[in-house]
Design an enzyme around this catalytic site. Structure first.
Site, PDB file in Angstrom:
ATOM      1  N   LYS A 115       0.847  -1.204   0.000  1.00  0.00           N
ATOM      2  CA  LYS A 115       0.000   0.000   0.000  1.00  0.00           C
ATOM      3  C   LYS A 115       0.877   1.247   0.000  1.00  0.00           C
ATOM      4  CE  LYS A 115       0.616   1.586   4.453  1.00  0.00           C
ATOM      5  NZ  LYS A 115       1.732   2.455   4.592  1.00  0.00           N
ATOM      6  N   ASP A 156      -2.178  -1.630  10.200  1.00  0.00           N
ATOM      7  CA  ASP A 156      -2.374  -1.649   8.745  1.00  0.00           C
ATOM      8  C   ASP A 156      -2.939  -2.975   8.227  1.00  0.00           C
ATOM      9  OD1 ASP A 156      -1.419   0.897   8.291  1.00  0.00           O
ATOM     10  OD2 ASP A 156       0.647   0.250   7.911  1.00  0.00           O
TER      11      ASP A 156
HETATM   12  O1  C5P Z   1       0.195  -1.004  14.662  1.00  0.00           O
HETATM   13  P1  C5P Z   1       1.616  -1.234  14.294  1.00  0.00           P
HETATM   14  O2  C5P Z   1       2.258  -2.328  15.114  1.00  0.00           O
HETATM   15  O3  C5P Z   1       1.844  -1.415  12.829  1.00  0.00           O
HETATM   16  O4  C5P Z   1       2.375   0.100  14.668  1.00  0.00           O
HETATM   17  C1  C5P Z   1       3.762   0.175  14.738  1.00  0.00           C
HETATM   18  C2  C5P Z   1       4.155   1.337  15.626  1.00  0.00           C
HETATM   19  O5  C5P Z   1       3.807   2.568  14.983  1.00  0.00           O
HETATM   20  C3  C5P Z   1       3.436   1.378  16.956  1.00  0.00           C
HETATM   21  O6  C5P Z   1       4.131   0.636  17.905  1.00  0.00           O
HETATM   22  C4  C5P Z   1       3.452   2.854  17.282  1.00  0.00           C
HETATM   23  O7  C5P Z   1       4.692   3.213  17.816  1.00  0.00           O
HETATM   24  C5  C5P Z   1       3.337   3.519  15.924  1.00  0.00           C
HETATM   25  N1  C5P Z   1       1.942   3.874  15.592  1.00  0.00           N
HETATM   26  C6  C5P Z   1       1.342   4.934  16.220  1.00  0.00           C
HETATM   27  N2  C5P Z   1       0.047   5.264  15.904  1.00  0.00           N
HETATM   28  C7  C5P Z   1      -0.633   4.558  14.971  1.00  0.00           C
HETATM   29  C8  C5P Z   1      -0.034   3.470  14.308  1.00  0.00           C
HETATM   30  C9  C5P Z   1       1.278   3.151  14.635  1.00  0.00           C
HETATM   31  O8  C5P Z   1       1.952   5.602  17.062  1.00  0.00           O
HETATM   32  N3  C5P Z   1      -1.891   4.902  14.698  1.00  0.00           N
END
Ligand code: C5P
Length: 314
Positions: A11, A141
């Site tokens: 994406k 995601d």
């Molecule tokens: O959700 P995911 O594990 O992909 O997110 C990776 C990191 O990105 C999270 O640990 C966080 O630090 C940051 N993040 C965030 N806010 C979001 C998505 C991700 O701060 N909405």
């Protein structure tokens, strides 16, 4: 069937606005996400043992539980213990085409493919929204990667509203192979530098960070107008990543000088994409950027917006 091969598309973020911080330490986002035809291939096969076996042809991708695709298989085993007992473990083979740690959801789309694939292998009959819900527990995601196409993503990025698809848009994508940006670092740095600008409500929750509006991008998408879309590209994370990674800034400038309709970093980077008028234009831009940078470390791809997420390979 004892095996399935799935296509797992990457994406790009046409729009990423950080609305504020959240008590769960994530950020409240308003994003517009677009699937592209740059995709990994995932083969899933039932095993006679109760193990998960994962291998990937890319040396940087781990084969253990630190891989989100492995975690997706563990999640399905935990959620459906009886079906797991009936069908046994799974072997996951990943053929990588999406650059890793690039801001293109390469890991998340692999995890989404494992959820979709195990649903098929084990004949669970889960709906797309049930798979998205499971995906949200793995990463922000993952739900979008299950659904794909063009969508508004809010909350952590896991709440989706589909938009009309944009499947005739050509994109050039660039990523320095040796350059990686940590997503937690990008968000944490944004919070440190810009957290003070959040407007807070009576519960001290951030409610709005800036005056940029995703509505303008939504309108451009509804008009199916690539030039208008190109003018409305936005990514708040550029404010922290571009100053810290001059190569990314330079690549973005090189794209802009190559006469593209618009250019932006995707997600937390470091990949940069550019919207083009046609496939021919995209090929020309790719050549021009390749010549201008003259750097073997830079990978360039011509890719197209697509209207789907995880699919069974034909
Ligand atoms: O959700 P995911 O594990 O992909 O997110 C990776 C990191 O990105 C999270 O640990 C966080 O630090 C940051 N993040 C965030 N806010 C979001 C998505 C991700 O701060 N909405």
């Amino acid at each position: 069937m004892h095996s399935y091969t799935l296509i797992a598309p990457a994406k790009i973020n046409l729009y990423l606005e950080i609305i504020g911080d959240r008590p769960d330490h994530y950020h409240e986002l308003a994003m517009i996400l677009q699937s592209i035809d740059l995709a990994d291939e995932i083969e899933l096969r039932s095993l006679n043992t109760d193990r998960i076996r994962l291998h990937c042809d890319h040396p940087q991708v781990p084969s253990d539980e630190s891989n989100i695709a492995y975690q997706a298989a563990e999640l399905m085993m935990r959620k459906f213990p009886n079906t797991f007992a009936k069908y046994g473990g799974v072997e996951i083979s990943i053929t990588k085409r999406i650059p890793v740690a690039a801001g293109l959801a390469g890991g998340s789309t692999n995890a989404a493919a494992v959820l979709v694939g195990i649903n098929l292998l084990w004949k669970l009959g889960l709906t797309q929204s049930e798979l998205e819900e499971l995906g949200a527990t793995l990463g922000s995601d993952v739900p979008f990667c299950v659904a794909g196409g063009t969508a508004i993503a809010t909350g952590r990025g896991e709440q989706l509203s589909p938009l009309p698809s944009l499947n005739s848009i050509y994109i050039v994508l660039g990523k320095y192979k040796s350059l990686e940006v940590s997503t937690p670092w990008a968000y944490k740095t944004y919070r440190t530098q810009f957290g003070d600008s959040y407007i807070r409500d009576s519960d001290n929750l951030a409610v709005r960070a800036s005056a940029v509006h995703s509505g303008e991008m939504v309108k451009a998408i509804l008009h199916q107008d690539v030039k208008e879309i190109a003018q409305k590209l936005h990514n708040d994370l550029e404010k922290v990543v571009l100053p810290a990674y001059p190569q990314v800034l330079e690549l973005r400038e090189t794209f802009a000088n190559a006469g593209v309709l618009g250019t932006m970093m995707s997600g937390s980077g470091p990949s940069v994409f550019a919207l083009c008028e046609s496939q021919e234009h995209a090929e020309q831009v790719k050549q021009q950027v390749k010549t201008a940078t003259n750097n073997e470390d830079l990978e360039l791809f011509v890719t197209q917006a697509i209207a789907h997420g995880i699919q069974i390979a034909s």
